[in-house]
Design a protein around this motif. Structure first.
Motif, PDB file in Angstrom:
ATOM      1  N   MET A 208       0.847  -1.192   0.000  1.00  0.00           N
ATOM      2  CA  MET A 208       0.000   0.000   0.000  1.00  0.00           C
ATOM      3  C   MET A 208       0.884   1.244   0.000  1.00  0.00           C
ATOM      4  O   MET A 208       1.759   1.398   0.858  1.00  0.00           O
ATOM      5  N   ARG A 209       0.638   2.147  -0.962  1.00  0.00           N
ATOM      6  CA  ARG A 209       1.407   3.383  -1.089  1.00  0.00           C
ATOM      7  C   ARG A 209       0.566   4.561  -0.586  1.00  0.00           C
ATOM      8  O   ARG A 209      -0.555   4.767  -1.052  1.00  0.00           O
TER       9      ARG A 209
ATOM     10  N   ASP B 228      -2.393   4.767  -3.054  1.00  0.00           N
ATOM     11  CA  ASP B 228      -3.673   4.181  -2.653  1.00  0.00           C
ATOM     12  C   ASP B 228      -4.540   5.151  -1.867  1.00  0.00           C
ATOM     13  O   ASP B 228      -5.776   5.019  -1.865  1.00  0.00           O
ATOM     14  N   ALA B 229      -3.918   6.105  -1.184  1.00  0.00           N
ATOM     15  CA  ALA B 229      -4.682   7.049  -0.377  1.00  0.00           C
ATOM     16  C   ALA B 229      -3.821   8.258  -0.060  1.00  0.00           C
ATOM     17  O   ALA B 229      -2.587   8.190  -0.058  1.00  0.00           O
TER      18      ALA B 229
ATOM     19  N   VAL C 202      -7.031   9.258  -6.481  1.00  0.00           N
ATOM     20  CA  VAL C 202      -6.575   8.934  -5.127  1.00  0.00           C
ATOM     21  C   VAL C 202      -7.568   9.502  -4.114  1.00  0.00           C
ATOM     22  O   VAL C 202      -7.867  10.699  -4.145  1.00  0.00           O
ATOM     23  N   PRO C 203      -8.081   8.689  -3.190  1.00  0.00           N
ATOM     24  CA  PRO C 203      -9.001   9.209  -2.184  1.00  0.00           C
ATOM     25  C   PRO C 203      -8.257   9.907  -1.042  1.00  0.00           C
ATOM     26  O   PRO C 203      -7.208   9.449  -0.596  1.00  0.00           O
TER      27      PRO C 203
ATOM     28  N   LEU D  53     -10.571   0.929   0.479  1.00  0.00           N
ATOM     29  CA  LEU D  53     -10.204   2.183  -0.172  1.00  0.00           C
ATOM     30  C   LEU D  53     -10.786   2.208  -1.580  1.00  0.00           C
ATOM     31  O   LEU D  53     -10.347   1.455  -2.452  1.00  0.00           O
ATOM     32  N   ALA D  54     -11.769   3.044  -1.765  1.00  0.00           N
ATOM     33  CA  ALA D  54     -12.442   3.122  -3.066  1.00  0.00           C
ATOM     34  C   ALA D  54     -11.800   4.202  -3.916  1.00  0.00           C
ATOM     35  O   ALA D  54     -11.471   5.285  -3.419  1.00  0.00           O
ATOM     36  N   VAL D  55     -11.642   3.921  -5.191  1.00  0.00           N
ATOM     37  CA  VAL D  55     -11.158   4.935  -6.121  1.00  0.00           C
ATOM     38  C   VAL D  55     -12.249   5.986  -6.270  1.00  0.00           C
ATOM     39  O   VAL D  55     -13.395   5.665  -6.585  1.00  0.00           O
ATOM     40  N   PRO D  56     -11.942   7.257  -6.006  1.00  0.00           N
ATOM     41  CA  PRO D  56     -12.996   8.288  -6.045  1.00  0.00           C
ATOM     42  C   PRO D  56     -13.482   8.559  -7.456  1.00  0.00           C
ATOM     43  O   PRO D  56     -12.758   8.345  -8.432  1.00  0.00           O
TER      44      PRO D  56
END
Length: 276
Positions: free
Chosen positions: A1-2, A96-97, A147-148, A207-210
């Protein structure tokens, strides 16, 4: 996770005055240490949630506030300026976020050290007709990148602004504004544990892609000085809608980058000190 962290300073634990956050201020050296402690709490939370890569962008003022030796060893640091993407330098779709640390309320709000990017030179901003500050513009640009923004720390006014803009953001109030240069402070250890716990929990959730906004965005900025719109109107795609307001339409994140050019022009024209 980045994970990507954009770190501002006005919303950091314990800081309330320009002398806390501006180089040369009598408490600036303390302020930059406090900034590092809040950032490190967010890094710890990211690592606890399984982050394998954490990139921190020093996003405040001269962007040389964080000392590399004070930063958590799990994090990499982007430091200095100019930066083509300013507060979002280094943010890419592979992250990822995104986490916002030390953010503040927009211009006109009664929050600690509230402003929008440029002291009092920027009086108001709107994105697609909606009042916006640094938080909203960062979230919209990050969404366009894919990115959320999952967590934000700052005073209670900044937190309310963030969750009003995007209810999915986990907001952590580290102080409670009583005026623009005064606040009731949360105990340091309590505040930083709350940051760590909130970041860890936010990243542990799916984590959803916005969904970025459909079509081009419209950015409007009202300046304190009429000389700024008069000059910016000479740029392709920029329209002066009155003597102190300019408007441009374009796709994010390119529009965010163009806004950075507007600020560099405004700085050259006005040289206004912050928080006047």
């Amino acid at each position: 996770m980045r994970i990507y962290i954009s770190a501002d300073m006005e919303g950091v634990t314990g800081l309330v005055d320009r002398d806390d956050v501006q180089p040369g201020g009598r408490d600036y050296e303390r302020g930059r240490r406090m900034m590092a402690l809040d950032v490190n709490a967010a890094v710890r939370g990211a690592v606890a949630a399984g982050a394998s890569d954490v990139l921190v962008n020093d996003a405040h003022g001269p962007m040389r506030n964080l000392l590399p030796e004070d930063l958590h060893p799990a994090a990499r640091l982007i430091r200095g300026r100019p930066k083509q993407m300013g507060m979002l330098e280094g943010l890419v779709a592979a992250h990822d976020a995104m986490i916002c640390v030390g953010y503040h309320a927009r211009a006109g709000a009664l929050g600690v050290l509230s402003h929008s990017f440029m002291g009092h030179e920027i009086e108001d901003m709107w994105l697609d007709g909606r009042p916006v500050g640094e938080t909203g513009l960062a979230q919209a640009t990050a969404a366009a990148i894919g990115v959320p923004v999952v967590a934000l720390t700052g005073d209670d006014v900044a937190c309310a602004e963030a969750t009003d803009w995007d209810p999915s953001i986990t907001a952590v109030a580290v102080k409670y504004a009583t005026d623009r240069f005064a606040a009731e402070l949360r105990p340091e250890d309590d505040a930083r544990q709350a940051i760590e716990d909130a970041v860890s929990a936010a990243l542990a959730a799916p984590l959803a892609v916005p969904e970025p906004a459909a079509g081009p965005a419209v950015l409007e900025v009202r300046w304190q000085s009429a000389s700024v719109p008069a000059t910016l109107a000479g740029l392709p795609g920029v329209t002066a809608t009155d003597s102190r307001t300019v408007r441009a339409e374009g796709e994010l994140p390119a529009l965010y980058r163009q806004f950075g050019v507007w600020m560099r022009v405004a700085t050259a024209l006005t040289n206004q000190p912050p928080y006047c």
